[in-house]
Design a protein around this motif. Structure first.
Motif, short mmCIF file in Angstrom:
data_model
loop_
_atom_site.label_atom_id
_atom_site.label_comp_id
_atom_site.label_asym_id
_atom_site.label_seq_id
_atom_site.Cartn_x
_atom_site.Cartn_y
_atom_site.Cartn_z
N PHE A 7 -0.42 2.53 -1.47
CA PHE A 7 -1.30 3.69 -1.48
C PHE A 7 -1.92 3.87 -2.85
N ARG A 8 -3.09 4.54 -2.85
CA ARG A 8 -3.85 4.76 -4.07
C ARG A 8 -4.59 6.10 -3.93
N LYS A 9 -4.44 6.95 -4.96
CA LYS A 9 -5.13 8.25 -4.96
C LYS A 9 -6.63 8.02 -5.13
N GLU A 12 -8.54 14.41 -5.90
CA GLU A 12 -7.59 15.51 -6.00
C GLU A 12 -8.33 16.79 -6.35
N TYR A 19 -5.50 10.11 -0.35
CA TYR A 19 -5.06 8.75 -0.63
C TYR A 19 -5.63 7.77 0.37
N ARG A 31 -6.97 6.60 5.39
CA ARG A 31 -6.89 7.71 4.44
C ARG A 31 -6.00 8.82 4.98
N THR A 55 4.06 6.43 4.40
CA THR A 55 3.25 6.79 3.23
C THR A 55 3.44 8.26 2.89
N LEU A 59 5.05 9.70 -0.63
CA LEU A 59 4.28 10.58 -1.51
C LEU A 59 5.03 11.88 -1.78
N TRP A 69 1.48 14.33 -8.33
CA TRP A 69 1.11 13.41 -7.26
C TRP A 69 0.81 12.05 -7.88
N GLU A 71 -0.57 8.34 -8.83
CA GLU A 71 -1.88 7.70 -8.79
C GLU A 71 -1.91 6.55 -7.78
N ARG A 72 -0.81 5.81 -7.71
CA ARG A 72 -0.70 4.68 -6.79
C ARG A 72 0.77 4.34 -6.64
#
Length: 77
Positions: A7-9, A12, A19, A31, A55, A59, A69, A71-72
């Motif tokens: 996962f990758r933000k 925000e 994500y 997403r 996921t 998170l 939260w 970033e990845r």
């Protein structure tokens, strides 16, 4: 059988964090959006499956542990 999710933000705000996620780090098309107040998540494609749940749980666990939260990241089981 092992399962992995990456996962990758991507954005925000004060209320939400969004994500991208998937099982291939170079191809994360799905997403999810996490509501910061309730720590509940929704998935954009409305497909509530193992990858989405994995996921979302990761998170929330990282947020609880670190207070921010991520970033990845990834989750392996």
């Amino acid at each position: 059988m092992a399962a992995i999710v990456y996962f990758r933000k991507i954005s925000e705000t004060e209320e939400r964090v969004e994500y991208e996620f998937g099982d291939d780090p170079d191809h994360v098309e799905r997403r999810l959006t996490m509501d910061k107040a309730s720590c509940t998540s929704t998935v954009q494609d409305e497909q509530v499956d193992y990858t989405f749940l994995k996921t979302s749980r990761k998170l929330n666990a990282l947020h609880t542990e670190r207070g921010v939260w991520p970033e990845r990241g990834m989750s392996v089981s």
